[in-house]
Design a protein around this motif. Structure first.
Motif, short mmCIF file in Angstrom:
data_model
loop_
_atom_site.label_atom_id
_atom_site.label_comp_id
_atom_site.label_asym_id
_atom_site.label_seq_id
_atom_site.Cartn_x
_atom_site.Cartn_y
_atom_site.Cartn_z
N THR A 138 0.82 -1.21 0.00
CA THR A 138 0.00 0.00 0.00
C THR A 138 0.86 1.26 0.00
O THR A 138 0.57 2.23 -0.71
CB THR A 138 -0.93 0.00 1.23
OG1 THR A 138 -1.78 -1.15 1.15
CG2 THR A 138 -1.78 1.24 1.27
N GLU A 139 1.95 1.26 0.77
CA GLU A 139 2.81 2.44 0.84
C GLU A 139 3.46 2.72 -0.52
O GLU A 139 3.67 3.89 -0.90
CB GLU A 139 3.91 2.23 1.90
CG GLU A 139 3.39 2.05 3.32
CD GLU A 139 2.87 0.65 3.58
OE1 GLU A 139 3.06 -0.24 2.71
OE2 GLU A 139 2.24 0.45 4.65
N GLU A 142 0.98 4.37 -2.85
CA GLU A 142 0.86 5.78 -2.52
C GLU A 142 2.04 6.57 -3.08
O GLU A 142 1.89 7.71 -3.54
CB GLU A 142 0.80 5.95 -1.00
CG GLU A 142 0.69 7.39 -0.52
CD GLU A 142 -0.57 8.10 -1.00
OE1 GLU A 142 -0.60 9.35 -0.93
OE2 GLU A 142 -1.52 7.43 -1.45
N HIS A 174 -10.27 0.46 -1.46
CA HIS A 174 -10.14 0.76 -0.03
C HIS A 174 -9.99 2.27 0.19
O HIS A 174 -9.45 3.00 -0.64
CB HIS A 174 -8.92 0.04 0.55
CG HIS A 174 -9.11 -1.45 0.62
ND1 HIS A 174 -8.10 -2.31 0.93
CD2 HIS A 174 -10.21 -2.23 0.42
CE1 HIS A 174 -8.55 -3.56 0.91
NE2 HIS A 174 -9.82 -3.52 0.60
N GLU A 175 -10.44 2.71 1.33
CA GLU A 175 -10.47 4.13 1.66
C GLU A 175 -9.08 4.76 1.59
O GLU A 175 -8.92 5.89 1.10
CB GLU A 175 -11.06 4.32 3.05
CG GLU A 175 -11.14 5.76 3.51
CD GLU A 175 -12.12 6.59 2.69
OE1 GLU A 175 -11.97 7.83 2.66
OE2 GLU A 175 -13.03 6.00 2.06
N GLN A 176 -8.04 4.04 2.05
CA GLN A 176 -6.72 4.63 2.12
C GLN A 176 -6.09 4.83 0.74
O GLN A 176 -5.12 5.57 0.59
CB GLN A 176 -5.80 3.77 3.00
CG GLN A 176 -5.58 2.36 2.48
CD GLN A 176 -4.88 1.48 3.49
OE1 GLN A 176 -5.38 0.44 3.85
NE2 GLN A 176 -3.72 1.90 3.96
#
Length: 423
Positions: A138-139, A142, A174-176
């Motif tokens: 995920t990082e 981003e 997903h929200e993030q």
């Protein structure tokens, strides 16, 4: 290998598993994906996402794109996405031939921006392609979003292509990752081939590998489709072993029994030889020979004994009629007639090649006749008969079966030799 290829009239293995652009099959959904990707790149619109189940042709599609764009763009292809954000950035910079040793993150971003501006004013594109993007942490996803912030007042300086399995769609929901999801301009999912497209796919690859003598029964085709569910990689996998089985059987026609043997091999099961005349010792010797030649890997092969020839031939006569699956096979639309049990090809046909991306096949030699299917650019077809409509347009019959025939306008064909006068 050479003997096997010569037996079927082929120059090379038509069903190898490598994502070779030469064997790219331009199905409707694949062409749509390629054209939309090129549109996004030309208009510098940022993110593009391609998803699909394993084996649906994502990597092959990207290889075709890279081949077309290699003279116009700097392309960073990332094949190891399980990287931390910093490691991922270093991989991207190195792929773009930027030095990373002894430089901090700010230095790298500054150099990257300078490169992007230089290429922008030179009229070139910078594209980052991430394969297996569903595996990105995920990082790191981003970090990719932050990379896309490099832009002018009107256009993005870098285009980012995400390729992955359908799980990628779920992750971006997903929200993030909402901000990244909102930046994806275009997304497309590659679907498995239909039964008709699978028949065309098989013929297309055989045609690319050389004008072939392979004949595939309709029942065998349906068995391939049930096993593969229209996924190209699985079609290649089963047919690579099937062709070897037919070759060992000295049979230029692929029957359902050959498909069954190949599927049983792939499932890891021993095939029980129900028909008389197949000798275990002969099978072992042939298997060792095949292994030593490196032909399509180890396969379940079989040899017919002298005492079993008559019985084997009798069984073969009971199988379904043979459909010639070659580069002339037509993928019919869902509402059109079913795949014919018998495609009639003239004894000495002449040939032509399709000139345009997609052309219509009609049920009669007229533009008013219903469209029953289509052909793809580069497809080599046999011309069985010629006719002229009231407008003076020349039409060629490209296949026939018990329920009708298929016609293509000469305007969309490049004729070979005496193709103007098919008998």
């Amino acid at each position: 290998m050479d003997n096997l290829l010569a037996f079927f009239g082929l120059r090379e293995d038509p069903f190898r598993l490598t994502p070779d652009p030469h064997f790219y099959f331009p199905s409707r959904v694949h062409q749509e994906a390629l054209h939309s990707l090129e549109y996004i790149i030309k208009n510098r619109e940022g993110f593009y996402m391609i998803t699909g189940e394993p084996g649906t042709g994502k990597t092959t599609l990207i290889n075709v794109f890279r081949e077309k764009w290699k003279e116009r763009a700097e392309i960073a292809l990332i094949l190891t996405p399980r990287l931390t954000p910093d490691d991922f950035l270093v991989t991207v910079f190195e792929a773009l031939q930027l030095q990373t040793v002894g430089k901090n993150k700010n230095d790298l971003f500054r150099e990257l921006k300078d490169l992007l501006i230089e290429k922008y004013f030179a009229g070139r594109f910078v594209i980052i392609i991430v394969d297996e993007a569903h595996n990105l942490p995920t990082e790191t996803l981003e970090e990719l979003r932050l990379l896309s912030n490099l832009e002018t007042n009107k256009e993005k300086l870098v285009q980012i292509v995400l390729i992955g399995q359908p799980e990628l769609e779920n992750r971006l929901a997903h929200e993030q990752l909402r901000q990244l999801d909102q930046r994806i301009t275009e997304r497309i999912r590659l679907q498995p081939l239909t039964l008709q497209e699978s028949a065309a796919y098989i013929g297309y690859r055989l045609g690319k590998a050389g004008k072939n003598n392979v004949r595939l029964s309709a029942r065998a085709l349906r068995r391939v489709y049930r096993f593969s569910r229209g996924i190209p990689r699985l079609i290649n996998l089963v047919l690579s072993r099937t062709i070897m089985a037919a070759y060992i059987d000295h049979d230029p026609s692929i029957h359902e029994r050959h498909i069954i043997y190949a599927i049983q091999y792939l499932a890891g099961r021993r095939t029980k030889r129900k028909r008389a005349g197949y000798k275990t010792t002969a099978f072992a010797l042939i298997a060792l020979l095949v292994l030593s030649l490196g032909v399509f890997g180890l396969v379940h092969v079989f040899s017919r004994s002298e005492s079993g020839k008559d019985k084997g031939n009798a069984n073969r006569e009971k199988e379904s009629p043979v459909t010639t699956i070659s580069s002339s096979t037509i993928p019919l639309e869902p509402h059109a007639a079913a795949i014919p049990e018998q495609v009639v090809i003239s004894r000495h046909p002449v040939y032509a090649t399709v000139k345009y991306d997609t052309v219509n096949v009609r049920s009669a030699p007229s533009r008013e006749a219903p469209r029953i299917g289509f052909l793809y650019k580069g497809t080599r077809i046999a011309l069985l008969e010629k006719a002229q409509d009231t407008d003076g347009t020349i039409w060629h019959k490209v296949f026939e079966y018990e329920k009708g025939s298929g016609w293509v306008s000469q305007e969309v064909l490049s004729l070979e030799g005496d193709a103007n006068n098919p008998s």
